[in-house]
Design an enzyme around this catalytic site. Sequence first.
Site, mmCIF file in Angstrom:
data_model
loop_
_atom_site.group_PDB
_atom_site.id
_atom_site.type_symbol
_atom_site.label_atom_id
_atom_site.label_comp_id
_atom_site.label_asym_id
_atom_site.label_seq_id
_atom_site.Cartn_x
_atom_site.Cartn_y
_atom_site.Cartn_z
ATOM 1 C CD GLU A 91 45.257 97.398 -2.978
ATOM 2 O OE1 GLU A 91 44.710 97.864 -1.966
ATOM 3 O OE2 GLU A 91 44.878 97.669 -4.139
ATOM 4 C CB CYS A 104 44.815 89.796 -10.090
ATOM 5 S SG CYS A 104 45.445 91.281 -10.899
ATOM 6 C CB CYS A 111 52.864 101.123 -12.322
ATOM 7 S SG CYS A 111 53.091 100.692 -14.069
ATOM 8 C CB CYS A 115 48.083 103.756 -18.093
ATOM 9 S SG CYS A 115 49.233 102.653 -18.959
ATOM 10 C CB CYS A 118 46.195 102.527 -14.475
ATOM 11 S SG CYS A 118 46.726 101.240 -13.318
ATOM 12 C CB CYS A 344 40.332 95.987 -14.409
ATOM 13 S SG CYS A 344 41.670 96.249 -15.573
#
Length: 373
Positions: A91, A104, A111, A115, A118, A344
């Site tokens: 994305e 962005c 990933c 985290c 996230c 975010c």
Amino acid sequence: MTTSLLELDLDGIAAFCGQLGEKRFRATQLFRWIHQRGVADFDQMSDLAKSLREKLKGCAHVAALPAISEHTSADGTVKWLFDVGGGNAVETVFIPEDDRGTLCISSQAGCAVGCRFCSTGHQGFSRNLTTGEIIAQLWFAEHALRQRLGRSERIISNVVMMGMGEPLQNYSALVPALRVMLDDHAYGLSRRRVTVSTSGVVPMIDRLAQDCPVALAVSLHAPQDALRDNLVPLNRKYPLAELLAACRRYLEHAPRDFITFEYCMLDGVNDQPEHARQLIALVNGSAGTRVACKFNLIPFNPFPASGLRRSSNAAVATFAKILSDAGIVTTVRKTRGDDIDAACGQLAGDVQDRTRVGERMARLRTIPIVPAP
């Protein structure tokens, strides 16, 4: 198989054209056609010699990533989902503001950092994106937006490597992509307006300072190691003392005179006044070694798998005031694109989890977060 010219920076294009018996100025012309004008059809590159155009048609191509979907928020934010093959999708988000347009960009399919807060980290990791796949996001967005808005001047003034993935874990593809973004023959972005966000890959922070220093944002999220170990697992490898030392070193080369520390506000976890005071002590360090920084407090965007809650507005305001009163520039990020899951921490494409990060995250969610005093 033909060469994707989006994979190459200007030096790479020059070397490629050299193999075709062409001089460097032809490479510069080609580079401008691709990036400044967004042209993919060699026949339309009118100031290139016809002989070169014919050569290019046989050995090169310029191709956007296939766009699977596009969503526009009520606030004007646009989110694209791009197919990167192998069952993976990433994305990309455009955020329009009065004085700038920010894109962005994702650097990985998924990933591996994992985290807790996230959404991307919870879906696992498949692979690194190539330089061309990173640049293709900018190439597509810039020229699609120009066409839509009927404008010929640059739309995107800022790029943040804050999409899916940890950019510094894809360093070999990242740096050439940054060089294309900065090149005056391509997008001509200022080093101050290109930001790499990292969860704290210390050795690569040092390398970036030497190879291509741009603005740096560090995902901090906790003021001491015990809590950050849980929220940002990479902290177990590169603890806060090492990370802050790397930030001090980076400032010697950075285009900005400060590091941005991103701090996701989690209710009852890292948002208490004592945490703010610990942050002040952390960045102050020993006498005379304060890290020049600003804090960007990020309201958490909840998703069911996280088991976490957003801090109250009152808690965020109190936290910000403590930092500001200590002389630290502090902002609270305005949530954008929330209605299309573009804010975010919400980016989550479609990733084949090859490293079983998702399984590890599921186990981690069973462990309660107990904030240290």
